[in-house]
Scaffold this motif. Structure first.
Motif, PDB file in Angstrom:
ATOM      1  N   ALA A  94     -14.202  -5.334 -23.905  1.00  0.00           N
ATOM      2  CA  ALA A  94     -14.144  -4.738 -22.577  1.00  0.00           C
ATOM      3  C   ALA A  94     -15.320  -5.195 -21.722  1.00  0.00           C
ATOM      4  O   ALA A  94     -15.155  -5.500 -20.541  1.00  0.00           O
ATOM      5  CB  ALA A  94     -14.125  -3.214 -22.698  1.00  0.00           C
ATOM      6  N   GLU A  95     -16.499  -5.273 -22.333  1.00  0.00           N
ATOM      7  CA  GLU A  95     -17.671  -5.723 -21.580  1.00  0.00           C
ATOM      8  C   GLU A  95     -17.533  -7.194 -21.201  1.00  0.00           C
ATOM      9  O   GLU A  95     -17.884  -7.593 -20.081  1.00  0.00           O
ATOM     10  CB  GLU A  95     -18.931  -5.517 -22.414  1.00  0.00           C
ATOM     11  CG  GLU A  95     -20.205  -5.848 -21.668  1.00  0.00           C
ATOM     12  CD  GLU A  95     -21.448  -5.581 -22.486  1.00  0.00           C
ATOM     13  OE1 GLU A  95     -22.528  -5.979 -22.026  1.00  0.00           O
ATOM     14  OE2 GLU A  95     -21.346  -4.989 -23.575  1.00  0.00           O
ATOM     15  N   LYS A 126     -14.721  -8.815 -20.685  1.00  0.00           N
ATOM     16  CA  LYS A 126     -13.738  -8.895 -19.601  1.00  0.00           C
ATOM     17  C   LYS A 126     -14.357  -8.476 -18.272  1.00  0.00           C
ATOM     18  O   LYS A 126     -14.111  -9.095 -17.240  1.00  0.00           O
ATOM     19  CB  LYS A 126     -12.534  -8.021 -19.927  1.00  0.00           C
ATOM     20  CG  LYS A 126     -11.451  -8.098 -18.901  1.00  0.00           C
ATOM     21  CD  LYS A 126     -10.245  -7.293 -19.357  1.00  0.00           C
ATOM     22  CE  LYS A 126      -9.313  -7.086 -18.244  1.00  0.00           C
ATOM     23  NZ  LYS A 126      -8.266  -7.910 -18.007  1.00  0.00           N
ATOM     24  N   LYS A 127     -15.183  -7.434 -18.303  1.00  0.00           N
ATOM     25  CA  LYS A 127     -15.845  -6.974 -17.089  1.00  0.00           C
ATOM     26  C   LYS A 127     -16.777  -8.059 -16.546  1.00  0.00           C
ATOM     27  O   LYS A 127     -16.830  -8.300 -15.336  1.00  0.00           O
ATOM     28  CB  LYS A 127     -16.627  -5.688 -17.384  1.00  0.00           C
ATOM     29  CG  LYS A 127     -17.211  -5.029 -16.143  1.00  0.00           C
ATOM     30  CD  LYS A 127     -17.842  -3.696 -16.488  1.00  0.00           C
ATOM     31  CE  LYS A 127     -19.233  -3.932 -17.006  1.00  0.00           C
ATOM     32  NZ  LYS A 127     -19.988  -2.694 -17.216  1.00  0.00           N
ATOM     33  N   LEU A 128     -17.497  -8.731 -17.428  1.00  0.00           N
ATOM     34  CA  LEU A 128     -18.400  -9.789 -16.983  1.00  0.00           C
ATOM     35  C   LEU A 128     -17.630 -10.988 -16.444  1.00  0.00           C
ATOM     36  O   LEU A 128     -18.058 -11.618 -15.477  1.00  0.00           O
ATOM     37  CB  LEU A 128     -19.302 -10.227 -18.139  1.00  0.00           C
ATOM     38  CG  LEU A 128     -20.389  -9.241 -18.538  1.00  0.00           C
ATOM     39  CD1 LEU A 128     -21.093  -9.718 -19.799  1.00  0.00           C
ATOM     40  CD2 LEU A 128     -21.384  -9.056 -17.415  1.00  0.00           C
ATOM     41  N   ASP A 150     -14.778 -10.879 -14.978  1.00  0.00           N
ATOM     42  CA  ASP A 150     -14.175 -10.498 -13.696  1.00  0.00           C
ATOM     43  C   ASP A 150     -15.198 -10.327 -12.574  1.00  0.00           C
ATOM     44  O   ASP A 150     -14.820 -10.181 -11.422  1.00  0.00           O
ATOM     45  CB  ASP A 150     -13.381  -9.201 -13.848  1.00  0.00           C
ATOM     46  CG  ASP A 150     -12.131  -9.411 -14.686  1.00  0.00           C
ATOM     47  OD1 ASP A 150     -11.705 -10.571 -14.822  1.00  0.00           O
ATOM     48  OD2 ASP A 150     -11.589  -8.413 -15.199  1.00  0.00           O
ATOM     49  N   SER A 151     -16.473 -10.340 -12.925  1.00  0.00           N
ATOM     50  CA  SER A 151     -17.491 -10.145 -11.890  1.00  0.00           C
ATOM     51  C   SER A 151     -17.512 -11.349 -10.947  1.00  0.00           C
ATOM     52  O   SER A 151     -17.199 -12.475 -11.317  1.00  0.00           O
ATOM     53  CB  SER A 151     -18.870  -9.935 -12.511  1.00  0.00           C
ATOM     54  OG  SER A 151     -19.312 -11.118 -13.110  1.00  0.00           O
TER      55      SER A 151
END
Length: 76
Positions: A44-45, A47-49, A51-52
């Motif tokens: 999840a982390e 994917k978040k990075l 998508d940043s």
């Protein structure tokens, strides 16, 4: 007489062995569960990075062809 001798030789009963194996399996199941939870958190982390916007700007740059540098002979 022989049967009594054999039962006295066994140091660990079947019940004790079963309990030890259940406890050991339970500990490994806890370790596996913790590893799976950490894997999903890291996914999840990640994917978040990805998508940043900061990382996207670097990825979306077009590919640059480096074959026309001075190391290659392009004098056809």
């Amino acid at each position: 007489m022989l049967n009594t001798y054999i039962s006295n030789i066994s140091l660990v009963s079947t019940m004790q062995l079963t309990i030890v194996l259940i406890v050991t399996a339970s500990i490994f199941l806890v370790f596996i569960a913790v590893a799976i939870i950490k894997m999903y958190k890291l996914k999840a982390e990640n994917k978040k990075l990805l998508d940043s916007s900061f990382y996207k700007s670097d990825v979306e740059k077009s590919y640059q062809d480096f074959t026309e540098s001075h190391l290659y002979d392009n004098n056809n």
